[in-house]
Design an enzyme around this catalytic site. Structure first.
Site, PDB file in Angstrom:
ATOM      1  N   VAL A 165     -13.288   9.835 -14.450  1.00  0.00           N
ATOM      2  CA  VAL A 165     -13.260   8.379 -14.316  1.00  0.00           C
ATOM      3  C   VAL A 165     -14.681   7.827 -14.211  1.00  0.00           C
ATOM      4  O   VAL A 165     -15.025   6.826 -14.861  1.00  0.00           O
ATOM      5  CB  VAL A 165     -12.419   7.962 -13.092  1.00  0.00           C
ATOM      6  CG1 VAL A 165     -12.497   6.455 -12.880  1.00  0.00           C
ATOM      7  CG2 VAL A 165     -10.973   8.395 -13.280  1.00  0.00           C
ATOM      8  N   TYR A 166     -15.516   8.471 -13.419  1.00  0.00           N
ATOM      9  CA  TYR A 166     -16.910   8.033 -13.315  1.00  0.00           C
ATOM     10  C   TYR A 166     -17.598   8.125 -14.674  1.00  0.00           C
ATOM     11  O   TYR A 166     -18.302   7.207 -15.090  1.00  0.00           O
ATOM     12  CB  TYR A 166     -17.643   8.898 -12.293  1.00  0.00           C
ATOM     13  CG  TYR A 166     -19.095   8.510 -12.085  1.00  0.00           C
ATOM     14  CD1 TYR A 166     -19.434   7.411 -11.304  1.00  0.00           C
ATOM     15  CD2 TYR A 166     -20.127   9.245 -12.676  1.00  0.00           C
ATOM     16  CE1 TYR A 166     -20.757   7.047 -11.111  1.00  0.00           C
ATOM     17  CE2 TYR A 166     -21.455   8.885 -12.496  1.00  0.00           C
ATOM     18  CZ  TYR A 166     -21.760   7.795 -11.710  1.00  0.00           C
ATOM     19  OH  TYR A 166     -23.087   7.430 -11.540  1.00  0.00           O
ATOM     20  N   ALA A 167     -17.377   9.241 -15.383  1.00  0.00           N
ATOM     21  CA  ALA A 167     -17.980   9.411 -16.701  1.00  0.00           C
ATOM     22  C   ALA A 167     -17.494   8.335 -17.660  1.00  0.00           C
ATOM     23  O   ALA A 167     -18.271   7.781 -18.446  1.00  0.00           O
ATOM     24  CB  ALA A 167     -17.668  10.800 -17.261  1.00  0.00           C
ATOM     25  N   SER A 169     -16.610   5.315 -16.935  1.00  0.00           N
ATOM     26  CA  SER A 169     -17.267   4.050 -16.604  1.00  0.00           C
ATOM     27  C   SER A 169     -18.707   4.028 -17.107  1.00  0.00           C
ATOM     28  O   SER A 169     -19.209   2.985 -17.548  1.00  0.00           O
ATOM     29  CB  SER A 169     -17.227   3.815 -15.089  1.00  0.00           C
ATOM     30  OG  SER A 169     -18.104   4.695 -14.390  1.00  0.00           O
ATOM     31  N   LYS A 170     -19.367   5.166 -17.071  1.00  0.00           N
ATOM     32  CA  LYS A 170     -20.765   5.212 -17.487  1.00  0.00           C
ATOM     33  C   LYS A 170     -20.919   5.355 -19.003  1.00  0.00           C
ATOM     34  O   LYS A 170     -21.904   4.870 -19.573  1.00  0.00           O
ATOM     35  CB  LYS A 170     -21.487   6.348 -16.752  1.00  0.00           C
ATOM     36  CG  LYS A 170     -21.633   6.098 -15.252  1.00  0.00           C
ATOM     37  CD  LYS A 170     -22.347   4.785 -14.962  1.00  0.00           C
ATOM     38  CE  LYS A 170     -22.614   4.594 -13.475  1.00  0.00           C
ATOM     39  NZ  LYS A 170     -23.364   3.339 -13.194  1.00  0.00           N
TER      40      LYS A 170
END
Length: 281
Positions: A165-167, A169-170
């Site tokens: 999920v973080y990846a 977003s980035k």
């Protein structure tokens, strides 16, 4: 295409920073104040920390004014309301630093749909889009040199377990940020230059417990901010730190996926870097 013009500093300019109450956001604010910015606008959801930071920065006496706005970046309505207040109080900024971010680490199927998935995408990606959309027209109209610094991540260049999920977003932040740069150039608005900053792990506490991949030391916030600040002033399109971030992206681009998986997993240890993540307590 407009000739690239480097800024020596932000002296006399107005600077808006998200996530400015602590960590790297505060370091960006300290640099703006130290260089004699006309106004430094601090945005953060933590009202108490925001007030304390503003008091300490104002005491330095090198910025003409330090303004604060408590803002929940997960709310598009709050972003629109605060952006309107900024335009009313100081006009369009000369520099916008989209720094705020959150991280959630788990296997994807273990993430809470709202607290993890929705919140990460809203804060890490949509907030920068919405705030930039609110302030960018005024920056374009100023005609003078303006800057947008979008803080992305090495996670926006390489896949990594426990970071889906973080990846996401980035990756979205990187794609939007660099496309925005190209759109401004294409439309003849080269006075507004966009820098995308994609660092590896930084010792802010946000990534407590991570282990840096091979040849990729965990950076200090001070070194990361100094590099990003310089790139922003010079209008550099993309900055990846340390050098292994760009090297890894290039290598992944030319190798078959399974070959890269072996190198990333067994040699560079990218795929195990989040195994002992705890994050900020």
């Amino acid at each position: 295409m407009r000739k690239n013009v480097a800024l020596d500093s932000v002296a006399g300019l107005t600077v808006v920073i998200t996530g400015a109450a602590m960590g790297m956001g505060r370091l960006y604010a300290e640099r703006a104040v130290a260089e004699g910015a006309a106004a430094v606008v601090l945005l953060d959801v933590n009202a108490d920390a925001l007030a304390q930071t503003a008091t300490e920065l104002t005491a330095l006496g090198t910025a003409q004014s330090v303004l604060t706005y408590t803002l929940d970046l997960s709310s598009q309505q709050e972003i629109a309301t605060v952006a309107a207040r900024i335009r009313e109080d100081i006009g369009a900024p000369d520099v916008l630093i989209n720094n705020a971010g959150i991280v959630r680490s788990s296997f994807f199927w273990e993430h809470d749909p709202v607290r993890d998935i929705e919140a990460t995408m809203r804060v890490n990606t949509l907030a920068a889009m919405h705030l930039s959309r609110q302030l960018l027209p005024g920056m374009i109209a100023k005609m003078g040199e303006c800057r947008i610094l979008n803080v992305s991540s090495a996670a926006g260049t390489l896949s990594n377990p426990r970071m889906s999920v973080y990846a996401a977003s980035k990756w979205a932040m990187t794609g939007w940020s660099d496309s925005l740069r190209l759109e401004l150039e294409k439309a003849g608005h080269g006075n507004v230059k966009v820098t995308t900053f994609a660092p590896s792990y930084i010792s802010t506490g946000m990534f407590q417990g991570v282990r840096g991949p091979l040849l990729t030391p965990i950076m200090t916030p001070e070194n990361a901010v100094a590099a990003a600040w310089k790139a922003m002033l010079h209008g550099r399109p993309m900055l990846m730190k340390p050098w292994t971030v760009g090297f890894g992206r290039a290598l992944k681009g030319v190798l078959p996926t399974r070959v890269w998986d072996v190198l990333a997993g067994r040699v560079f240890k990218v795929y195990s870097s989040m195994d002992e993540f705890t994050g900020r307590r």
